[in-house]
Write an enzyme that holds these catalytic residues in place. Structure first.
Site, PDB file in Angstrom:
ATOM      1  N   ARG A  64       0.809  -1.209   0.000  1.00 54.04           N
ATOM      2  CA  ARG A  64       0.000   0.000   0.000  1.00 54.04           C
ATOM      3  C   ARG A  64       0.851   1.273   0.000  1.00 54.04           C
ATOM      4  O   ARG A  64       0.364   2.344   0.357  1.00 54.04           O
ATOM      5  CB  ARG A  64      -0.907   0.007   1.233  1.00 54.04           C
ATOM      6  N   CYS A  83       0.430  15.337 -14.896  1.00 51.03           N
ATOM      7  CA  CYS A  83       0.817  14.370 -15.944  1.00 51.03           C
ATOM      8  C   CYS A  83       1.365  13.110 -15.282  1.00 51.03           C
ATOM      9  O   CYS A  83       0.800  12.035 -15.424  1.00 51.03           O
ATOM     10  CB  CYS A  83       1.842  14.988 -16.886  1.00 51.03           C
ATOM     11  N   ARG A 130      -0.290   9.939 -17.120  1.00 48.08           N
ATOM     12  CA  ARG A 130      -1.461   9.906 -18.005  1.00 48.08           C
ATOM     13  C   ARG A 130      -1.097  10.325 -19.421  1.00 48.08           C
ATOM     14  O   ARG A 130      -1.729   9.910 -20.399  1.00 48.08           O
ATOM     15  CB  ARG A 130      -2.578  10.799 -17.464  1.00 48.08           C
ATOM     16  N   SER A 131      -0.083  11.197 -19.568  1.00 52.33           N
ATOM     17  CA  SER A 131       0.231  11.802 -20.855  1.00 52.33           C
ATOM     18  C   SER A 131       1.685  12.258 -20.855  1.00 52.33           C
ATOM     19  O   SER A 131       2.187  12.713 -19.826  1.00 52.33           O
ATOM     20  CB  SER A 131      -0.694  13.008 -21.088  1.00 52.33           C
ATOM     21  N   ASN A 167      11.570  13.132 -17.051  1.00 52.30           N
ATOM     22  CA  ASN A 167      10.792  12.447 -16.024  1.00 52.30           C
ATOM     23  C   ASN A 167      11.474  11.177 -15.536  1.00 52.30           C
ATOM     24  O   ASN A 167      11.501  10.894 -14.326  1.00 52.30           O
ATOM     25  CB  ASN A 167       9.401  12.100 -16.546  1.00 52.30           C
ATOM     26  N   HIS A 210       3.188  10.455 -26.722  1.00 51.09           N
ATOM     27  CA  HIS A 210       2.978  11.089 -28.019  1.00 51.09           C
ATOM     28  C   HIS A 210       4.164  11.933 -28.470  1.00 51.09           C
ATOM     29  O   HIS A 210       4.929  12.440 -27.655  1.00 51.09           O
ATOM     30  CB  HIS A 210       1.711  11.963 -28.001  1.00 51.09           C
ATOM     31  N   ALA A 260       3.863  22.941 -27.102  1.00 55.58           N
ATOM     32  CA  ALA A 260       2.425  23.164 -27.232  1.00 55.58           C
ATOM     33  C   ALA A 260       1.835  23.415 -25.858  1.00 55.58           C
ATOM     34  O   ALA A 260       2.189  22.755 -24.877  1.00 55.58           O
ATOM     35  CB  ALA A 260       1.762  21.958 -27.885  1.00 55.58           C
TER      36      ALA A 260
END
EC number: 2.1.1.45
Length: 282
Positions: A138, A157, A183-184, A194, A224, A281
């Protein structure tokens, strides 16, 4: 050669060759000139890095290890949501006039929660469990808090870390492993940034908890490459690869809150040239 380079090249080739384009779809990000920022993407990319074998900094171009570590400490150690506490400018686009990015990232790490052992925030809970309940299943953090999303200037992110401790034959020390959920990700701008910052985090936590580092597993839901980045990536992944650098962490530090970016170093870090002026972007 660097395993991180091989992982990065394989991932980029897979995205460019087999990915799905968002061109013509309704997308949120825009380029500086106001046009839609389309991507080629792959769903559910999983990369594994064995930190006991090498530090996962790519050598195709230089990753700014002190800057990415400073950002990680801004979130995990300072628990800040204000860019005035951060040395780099990566968050400037999302800050308000006070420097705040809202109830995002470091803000969530600093929120205290009630446990039977007392009030603790997420970071202190992780360190407490690694020291006292290392085989718990946990031990994790999560900053994607739905009730606060409307007050975040950017949704997280990289939003969750799950820690898992194992043993290694012939060693008296426990082994710290972790899964980073994202997530992205903008692969060109952020992938190795990262990976390196969470690899540093694992080294720091392992040292203060008297463990060895094991595997970092990076799970990316939407990996992406932006349309304007594709030529840059194609050139990058054809570059010469070099051996992985050697990672140094100040062995004198035993308190996570005492680390600074000056307590880390990459030795023998040979890289290709930096890519300058990458369009971002927003």
């Amino acid at each position: 050669m660097s395993l991180a380079d091989q992982i990065f090249v394989d991932m980029c080739n897979d995205i460019i060759t087999n990915g799905i384009s968002t061109e013509g779809e309704k997308v949120r990000p825009k380029w500086e000139d106001g046009t839609s920022a389309y991507t080629v993407k792959k769903f559910g990319v999983v990369n594994r890095y064995d930190l006991s074998k090498e530090f996962p900094a790519i050598t195709l171009r230089r990753t700014a290890i002190k800057s990415c570590t400073n950002e990680m400490l801004w979130i995990w150690q300072k628990k800040s949501n204000n860019i005035h506490d951060l040395k780099s400018s990566v968050w400037d686009e999302w800050a308000d006039e006070t420097g705040s990015i809202g109830k995002a990232y470091g803000y969530q790490m600093g929120v205290k929660h009630k446990y039977k052992e007392g009030m603790m925030d997420q970071v202190d809970r992780v360190i407490y469990d690694l020291k006292n309940n290392p085989f718990s299943r946990r031990i994790m953090t999560n900053i994607y808090v739905h009730q606060d999303l409307s007050e975040m200037h950017l949704y997280p992110c990289a939003y969750s870390m799950t820690f898992n401790v194992t043993t290694r034959p012939g060693s008296d020390k426990l082994v710290l492993n972790a899964i980073l959920n994202q997530r992205s990700q903008d692969v060109l701008a952020a992938n190795n940034w990262n990976v390196c910052q969470y690899a540093v985090l694992m080294h720091m936590l392992a040292q203060v908890c008297d463990m060895e580092v094991g595997e970092l597993v990076h799970v990316i839901a939407d990996a992406h490459i932006y349309d304007r980045h594709i030529p840059l990536v194609q050139e990058l992944i054809t570059r010469e690869q070099h051996p992985a650098p050697k990672f140094w962490l100040n062995p004198e530090i035993k308190d996570f809150y005492a680390f600074t970016e000056d307590d880390i170093r990459l030795d023998d870090y040979v890289t290709g040239p930096q890519i300058k002026n990458i369009p971002i972007a927003v």
